[in-house]
Design a protein around this motif. Structure first.
Motif, PDB file in Angstrom:
ATOM      1  N   GLN A  44      26.983  54.987  21.698  1.00  0.00           N
ATOM      2  CA  GLN A  44      27.845  54.048  20.814  1.00  0.00           C
ATOM      3  C   GLN A  44      28.781  53.282  21.558  1.00  0.00           C
ATOM      4  O   GLN A  44      29.951  53.346  21.576  1.00  0.00           O
ATOM      5  CB  GLN A  44      28.593  55.135  20.045  1.00  0.00           C
ATOM      6  CG  GLN A  44      27.807  56.355  19.326  1.00  0.00           C
ATOM      7  CD  GLN A  44      28.827  57.498  18.948  1.00  0.00           C
ATOM      8  OE1 GLN A  44      29.660  57.203  17.931  1.00  0.00           O
ATOM      9  NE2 GLN A  44      28.264  58.697  19.478  1.00  0.00           N
ATOM     10  N   PRO A  45      28.137  52.360  22.459  1.00  0.00           N
ATOM     11  CA  PRO A  45      28.688  51.632  23.263  1.00  0.00           C
ATOM     12  C   PRO A  45      29.662  50.312  22.683  1.00  0.00           C
ATOM     13  O   PRO A  45      29.643  49.130  23.308  1.00  0.00           O
ATOM     14  CB  PRO A  45      27.742  50.726  24.336  1.00  0.00           C
ATOM     15  CG  PRO A  45      26.606  50.961  23.604  1.00  0.00           C
ATOM     16  CD  PRO A  45      26.622  52.176  22.259  1.00  0.00           C
ATOM     17  N   TYR A  46      29.900  50.218  21.529  1.00  0.00           N
ATOM     18  CA  TYR A  46      30.354  49.245  20.724  1.00  0.00           C
ATOM     19  C   TYR A  46      31.627  49.614  20.088  1.00  0.00           C
ATOM     20  O   TYR A  46      32.114  50.704  19.895  1.00  0.00           O
ATOM     21  CB  TYR A  46      29.378  48.670  19.764  1.00  0.00           C
ATOM     22  CG  TYR A  46      28.528  50.016  18.953  1.00  0.00           C
ATOM     23  CD1 TYR A  46      29.167  50.819  17.998  1.00  0.00           C
ATOM     24  CD2 TYR A  46      27.188  49.783  19.377  1.00  0.00           C
ATOM     25  CE1 TYR A  46      28.447  51.707  17.562  1.00  0.00           C
ATOM     26  CE2 TYR A  46      26.537  51.142  18.636  1.00  0.00           C
ATOM     27  CZ  TYR A  46      27.080  51.849  17.858  1.00  0.00           C
ATOM     28  OH  TYR A  46      26.366  52.799  17.194  1.00  0.00           O
ATOM     29  N   LYS A  47      32.383  48.526  19.459  1.00  0.00           N
ATOM     30  CA  LYS A  47      33.441  48.445  18.616  1.00  0.00           C
ATOM     31  C   LYS A  47      33.311  47.640  17.355  1.00  0.00           C
ATOM     32  O   LYS A  47      32.649  46.728  17.410  1.00  0.00           O
ATOM     33  CB  LYS A  47      35.017  48.068  19.339  1.00  0.00           C
ATOM     34  CG  LYS A  47      35.307  49.212  20.239  1.00  0.00           C
ATOM     35  CD  LYS A  47      36.750  49.536  20.227  1.00  0.00           C
ATOM     36  CE  LYS A  47      37.264  51.056  20.458  1.00  0.00           C
ATOM     37  NZ  LYS A  47      37.790  50.842  21.867  1.00  0.00           N
ATOM     38  N   PHE A  48      33.787  48.116  16.370  1.00  0.00           N
ATOM     39  CA  PHE A  48      33.770  47.018  15.220  1.00  0.00           C
ATOM     40  C   PHE A  48      35.192  46.393  14.838  1.00  0.00           C
ATOM     41  O   PHE A  48      36.196  47.149  14.888  1.00  0.00           O
ATOM     42  CB  PHE A  48      33.382  47.806  13.833  1.00  0.00           C
ATOM     43  CG  PHE A  48      32.075  48.508  13.963  1.00  0.00           C
ATOM     44  CD1 PHE A  48      31.084  48.026  14.369  1.00  0.00           C
ATOM     45  CD2 PHE A  48      32.000  50.072  14.112  1.00  0.00           C
ATOM     46  CE1 PHE A  48      29.594  48.718  14.578  1.00  0.00           C
ATOM     47  CE2 PHE A  48      31.000  50.681  14.165  1.00  0.00           C
ATOM     48  CZ  PHE A  48      29.658  50.091  14.493  1.00  0.00           C
ATOM     49  N   MET A  49      35.190  45.208  14.726  1.00  0.00           N
ATOM     50  CA  MET A  49      36.688  44.460  14.744  1.00  0.00           C
ATOM     51  C   MET A  49      36.624  43.830  13.446  1.00  0.00           C
ATOM     52  O   MET A  49      35.643  42.937  13.081  1.00  0.00           O
ATOM     53  CB  MET A  49      36.870  43.423  15.666  1.00  0.00           C
ATOM     54  CG  MET A  49      37.282  44.106  17.087  1.00  0.00           C
ATOM     55  SD  MET A  49      37.521  42.917  18.380  1.00  0.00           S
ATOM     56  CE  MET A  49      36.033  43.415  19.377  1.00  0.00           C
ATOM     57  N   VAL A  50      37.369  44.117  12.361  1.00  0.00           N
ATOM     58  CA  VAL A  50      37.286  43.317  11.031  1.00  0.00           C
ATOM     59  C   VAL A  50      38.537  42.484  10.909  1.00  0.00           C
ATOM     60  O   VAL A  50      39.792  42.982  11.161  1.00  0.00           O
ATOM     61  CB  VAL A  50      37.414  44.504   9.889  1.00  0.00           C
ATOM     62  CG1 VAL A  50      37.500  43.624   8.694  1.00  0.00           C
ATOM     63  CG2 VAL A  50      36.409  45.389  10.053  1.00  0.00           C
ATOM     64  N   VAL A  51      38.396  41.164  11.206  1.00  0.00           N
ATOM     65  CA  VAL A  51      39.293  40.226  11.190  1.00  0.00           C
ATOM     66  C   VAL A  51      39.698  39.798   9.677  1.00  0.00           C
ATOM     67  O   VAL A  51      38.856  39.234   9.049  1.00  0.00           O
ATOM     68  CB  VAL A  51      39.153  38.868  11.853  1.00  0.00           C
ATOM     69  CG1 VAL A  51      39.986  38.038  12.011  1.00  0.00           C
ATOM     70  CG2 VAL A  51      38.610  39.471  13.422  1.00  0.00           C
ATOM     71  N   SER A  52      41.065  40.222   9.507  1.00  0.00           N
ATOM     72  CA  SER A  52      41.499  39.669   8.126  1.00  0.00           C
ATOM     73  C   SER A  52      42.715  38.842   8.017  1.00  0.00           C
ATOM     74  O   SER A  52      43.050  38.475   6.862  1.00  0.00           O
ATOM     75  CB  SER A  52      41.758  40.930   7.158  1.00  0.00           C
ATOM     76  OG  SER A  52      40.542  41.813   7.147  1.00  0.00           O
ATOM     77  N   SER A  53      43.501  38.868   8.829  1.00  0.00           N
ATOM     78  CA  SER A  53      44.643  38.237   9.208  1.00  0.00           C
ATOM     79  C   SER A  53      44.417  36.745   9.332  1.00  0.00           C
ATOM     80  O   SER A  53      43.514  36.257   9.766  1.00  0.00           O
ATOM     81  CB  SER A  53      45.779  38.579  10.279  1.00  0.00           C
ATOM     82  OG  SER A  53      45.422  37.784  11.492  1.00  0.00           O
ATOM     83  N   GLN A  54      45.091  35.751   8.409  1.00  0.00           N
ATOM     84  CA  GLN A  54      45.004  34.466   8.347  1.00  0.00           C
ATOM     85  C   GLN A  54      45.065  33.890   9.659  1.00  0.00           C
ATOM     86  O   GLN A  54      44.429  32.891  10.060  1.00  0.00           O
ATOM     87  CB  GLN A  54      45.980  33.789   7.382  1.00  0.00           C
ATOM     88  CG  GLN A  54      45.540  34.065   5.977  1.00  0.00           C
ATOM     89  CD  GLN A  54      44.332  33.651   5.368  1.00  0.00           C
ATOM     90  OE1 GLN A  54      43.775  32.592   5.957  1.00  0.00           O
ATOM     91  NE2 GLN A  54      43.740  34.570   4.671  1.00  0.00           N
ATOM     92  N   GLU A  55      46.136  34.265  10.442  1.00  0.00           N
ATOM     93  CA  GLU A  55      46.335  33.510  11.838  1.00  0.00           C
ATOM     94  C   GLU A  55      45.072  33.977  12.741  1.00  0.00           C
ATOM     95  O   GLU A  55      44.391  32.820  13.169  1.00  0.00           O
ATOM     96  CB  GLU A  55      47.459  34.298  12.507  1.00  0.00           C
ATOM     97  CG  GLU A  55      48.016  33.920  13.688  1.00  0.00           C
ATOM     98  CD  GLU A  55      48.868  34.818  14.391  1.00  0.00           C
ATOM     99  OE1 GLU A  55      49.529  35.799  13.765  1.00  0.00           O
ATOM    100  OE2 GLU A  55      49.017  34.433  15.727  1.00  0.00           O
ATOM    101  N   ARG A 130      35.801  34.859  22.196  1.00  0.00           N
ATOM    102  CA  ARG A 130      36.436  35.684  23.257  1.00  0.00           C
ATOM    103  C   ARG A 130      38.020  35.292  23.347  1.00  0.00           C
ATOM    104  O   ARG A 130      38.886  36.213  23.413  1.00  0.00           O
ATOM    105  CB  ARG A 130      35.755  35.455  24.695  1.00  0.00           C
ATOM    106  CG  ARG A 130      34.419  35.910  24.832  1.00  0.00           C
ATOM    107  CD  ARG A 130      33.888  35.541  26.247  1.00  0.00           C
ATOM    108  NE  ARG A 130      34.544  36.554  26.895  1.00  0.00           N
ATOM    109  CZ  ARG A 130      34.246  37.859  26.846  1.00  0.00           C
ATOM    110  NH1 ARG A 130      33.105  38.128  26.114  1.00  0.00           N
ATOM    111  NH2 ARG A 130      34.924  38.990  27.476  1.00  0.00           N
ATOM    112  N   SER A 131      38.307  34.066  23.153  1.00  0.00           N
ATOM    113  CA  SER A 131      39.417  33.610  23.215  1.00  0.00           C
ATOM    114  C   SER A 131      40.400  33.947  22.092  1.00  0.00           C
ATOM    115  O   SER A 131      41.467  34.367  22.257  1.00  0.00           O
ATOM    116  CB  SER A 131      39.525  31.953  23.658  1.00  0.00           C
ATOM    117  OG  SER A 131      40.669  31.578  22.829  1.00  0.00           O
ATOM    118  N   ALA A 132      39.493  33.824  20.922  1.00  0.00           N
ATOM    119  CA  ALA A 132      40.325  34.074  19.648  1.00  0.00           C
ATOM    120  C   ALA A 132      40.695  35.509  19.588  1.00  0.00           C
ATOM    121  O   ALA A 132      41.865  36.013  18.819  1.00  0.00           O
ATOM    122  CB  ALA A 132      39.368  33.748  18.279  1.00  0.00           C
ATOM    123  N   LEU A 133      40.128  36.670  19.979  1.00  0.00           N
ATOM    124  CA  LEU A 133      40.246  37.915  20.128  1.00  0.00           C
ATOM    125  C   LEU A 133      40.801  38.569  21.400  1.00  0.00           C
ATOM    126  O   LEU A 133      40.931  39.656  21.322  1.00  0.00           O
ATOM    127  CB  LEU A 133      38.911  38.540  19.667  1.00  0.00           C
ATOM    128  CG  LEU A 133      38.186  38.384  18.296  1.00  0.00           C
ATOM    129  CD1 LEU A 133      36.681  38.835  18.372  1.00  0.00           C
ATOM    130  CD2 LEU A 133      39.043  38.729  17.219  1.00  0.00           C
TER     131      LEU A 133
END
Ligand SMILES: Cc1cc2nc3c(=O)[nH]c(=O)nc-3n(C[C@H](O)[C@H](O)[C@H](O)COP(=O)(O)O)c2cc1C
Length: 172
Positions: A44-55, A130-133
């Motif tokens: 399980q070498p992963y992560k899930f990122m859920v982006v919801s903030s407007q910024e 990459r830069s956004a996160l």
């Protein structure tokens, strides 16, 4: 939804309602389908990122400049660490892309099962993402999908364009 109906009706949606977020309980069930995905050696070498903030959405959306991509209220990102994935000893094949693809498949199918629209996207600019996160050097992104509700009021009933059974099957 019945499994064959799900396989036949899941489709890539490129038309999102911007102001209709996915309820938290629904989102949780979608992510849970990704969490349950099999992976080589169960690493399980992963992560899930859920982006919801407007910024952060504003920054992430810049990675894929299609107009329709700017509307979805959530963007799910699958990212992981190649050094944590299984490697085959014979030839150093690394399973990370396969593991991530399975998890993403679980997610887009679970989303469709919940009536939530998705579109697996790989044509993004990884540097922008990459830069956004603020991702560290060990973390690679392997896929993203918007999540939200389609603006289409009725199912499009699009006939799937696929190679024929005989084109892709060989019984040996
Ligand atoms: C690995 C992968 C990458 C994809 N990348 C993109 C993409 O960057 N942009 C896009 O609009 N669709 C993308 N798609 C969606 C495909 O175009 C779509 O799945 C295919 O045309 C079949 O249509 P359907 O999903 O509606 O059945 C991608 C799908 C997969 C599986």
């Amino acid at each position: 939804m019945e499994f064959n109906t799900l396989l036949n009706t899941r489709e890539s949606v490129r038309n999102y309602e911007p102001d209709r977020p996915v309820p938290q309980d629904v989102m949780k069930r979608i992510i849970e389908a990704g969490r349950l995905a099999p992976s080589a050696c169960n690493y399980q070498p992963y992560k899930f990122m859920v982006v919801s903030s407007q910024e952060v959405l504003q920054k992430v959306r810049a990675c894929y400049k299609r107009p329709w991509f700017q509307d979805a209220p959530h963007i799910l990102v699958i990212a992981g660490d190649r050094s944590r994935a299984w490697t085959r000893s014979y030839d150093t094949y690394n399973s990370i892309e396969t593991d991530m693809a399975i998890a993403m498949t679980h997610i887009v199918l679970a989303a469709a099962n919940e009536g939530v629209a998705s579109c697996w996207v790989e044509a993004y600019d990884p540097a922008v993402l990459r830069s956004a996160l603020n991702l560290g050097s060990e973390t690679e992104v392997f896929g993203i999908t918007p999540l939200g509700y389609s603006r289409d009021t009725a199912p499009r009933g699009k006939v799937k364009q696929r190679k024929s059974y005989n084109d892709i099957v060989e019984f040996i």
